[in-house]
Enzyme design. Structure first.
Site, PDB file in Angstrom:
ATOM      1  NE  ARG A   1     -33.783  -2.059  39.210  1.00  0.00           N
ATOM      2  CZ  ARG A   1     -34.738  -2.629  38.695  1.00  0.00           C
ATOM      3  NH1 ARG A   1     -35.485  -3.435  39.408  1.00  0.00           N
ATOM      4  NH2 ARG A   1     -35.174  -2.012  37.544  1.00  0.00           N
TER       5      ARG A   1
ATOM      6  CG  HIS B   1     -35.990  -9.168  39.608  1.00  0.00           C
ATOM      7  ND1 HIS B   1     -34.708  -8.290  39.304  1.00  0.00           N
ATOM      8  CD2 HIS B   1     -37.016  -8.250  39.153  1.00  0.00           C
ATOM      9  CE1 HIS B   1     -35.093  -7.167  39.062  1.00  0.00           C
ATOM     10  NE2 HIS B   1     -36.431  -7.216  39.099  1.00  0.00           N
TER      11      HIS B   1
HETATM   12  C1  GLV Z   1     -38.223  -4.777  37.136  1.00  0.00           C
HETATM   13  O1  GLV Z   1     -37.334  -4.774  38.020  1.00  0.00           O
HETATM   14  C2  GLV Z   1     -38.572  -3.236  36.548  1.00  0.00           C
HETATM   15  O2  GLV Z   1     -37.684  -2.333  36.806  1.00  0.00           O
HETATM   16  O3  GLV Z   1     -39.404  -3.332  35.928  1.00  0.00           O
END
Ligand code: GLV
Length: 309
Positions: free
Chosen positions: A224, A272
């Site tokens: 994160r 991401h």
């Molecule tokens: C992605 O970041 C997840 O937590 O699946």
């Protein structure tokens, strides 16, 4: 009993389609369409509007659409007795494993350097270190981290792992608890952050931690954005202590225009995408838990609310 899908900002269509296909009898609402709040006992969510769950008097389970649950647990108005589940999925683990392996190979074989050289029409070979000379430290070695470890071991890297409690993982030296964190960091030529985000781990990737890594260490963050103190990373890359970083997650996604990461020659930015949940492959475990709830059986992949993952 009904299932409520809440995913503002992400199109829920694929989830609803997979749920309907795999459980045709299911009564599904998609937030914020008109629905009876009393009927909802199960919610499937990604980044719900803060505070809404207290309006559902019969809600029993909140299922995350992904592996992370910080988007749920960070809601300060979350009712106490609701159970939270996360996704545990072979495909997610595989994607995470291959992604981190690719980043490590690209770094270690200097692929960014060669791309830069190519654009400048320069023939510039540089020395490289062999895989078996590199120790990769996985900070937060849970399901996803273990798959990463496996891929790395298959490719001759040395792997060590850090977690809250000691883990028995073949060929991976395990470090646990705050007392062993420094020893773990001191050996990590490449640090892969895979920690869950909790109040204890927010901003853990800071100057003090970077300084414990060996000179020239490389950071990969696939957990994160909130784990990282961005200014501290920039300072430690710019003063040469770290050789660079590959970041897949950020405080603000997408990162703002003019963010120093965009054009930094030693920082790789990806949007991401380390491992993206596929509704079709995850829906069976959601349905299984929905049925377990009806049958009053223990849920699968339940999060321990006291520790937050
Ligand atoms: C992605 O970041 C997840 O937590 O699946």
């Amino acid at each position: 009993m009904s299932l409520l899908v809440i995913s503002p900002g992400k199109d829920p269509e694929a989830w609803v389609k997979a749920l309907k296909e795999q459980h045709p009898g299911l009564n599904i609402y998609v937030y914020p369409e008109d629905h009876d709040k009393e009927e909802v006992e199960f919610a499937l969510t990604w980044k719900h509007p803060r505070g809404i769950f207290k309006n559902y008097p019969n809600l029993k389970v909140i299922a995350s659409m992904g592996a992370g649950v910080d988007h749920i647990t960070s809601d300060e108005e979350l009712p106490e007795n609701i159970k939270i589940t996360k996704v545990v999925d072979d495909r997610l683990e595989e994607d995470m494993g291959t992604f981190v392996l690719s980043l490590i190979l690209a770094h270690q074989r200097n692929l960014l350097h060669y791309r830069e050289s190519q654009l400048n029409e320069k023939w510039e070979p540089v020395p490289y270190t062999r895989n078996n000379q590199i120790k990769v430290g996985i900070l937060g070695i849970g399901n996803l981290g273990q798959r990463v470890a496996h891929k790395l071991l298959q490719n001759d890297f040395q792997v060590i792992g850090f977690s809250r409690n000691k883990k028995e993982i073949e060929n991976v030296e395990s470090f646990a608890g705050e007392d062993e964190l420094d020893e773990f960091l001191e050996q990590s030529n490449i640090l892969v952050n895979m920690l869950p985000l909790t109040p204890n781990t927010e901003k853990i990737l800071d100057k003090e931690l970077f300084e414990k890594l060996p000179k020239g260490a490389y950071l990969i963050n696939v957990a994160r954005g909130e784990h990282l103190v961005e200014q501290d990373l920039l300072a430690k890359v710019d003063d040469g202590h770290l050789s660079g970083a590959a970041l897949d997650v950020f405080w603000e996604e997408p990162i703002r225009d003019e963010h120093p990461f965009w054009k930094h020659p030693k920082i790789r930015v990806t949007p991401h995408i380390a491992s993206v949940t596929h509704p079709k492959s995850v829906v069976p475990q959601i349905i299984e838990n929905y049925e377990r709830l009806q049958d009053r059986e223990p849920l699968k992949n339940e999060v321990k609310r006291d520790i937050g993952y």
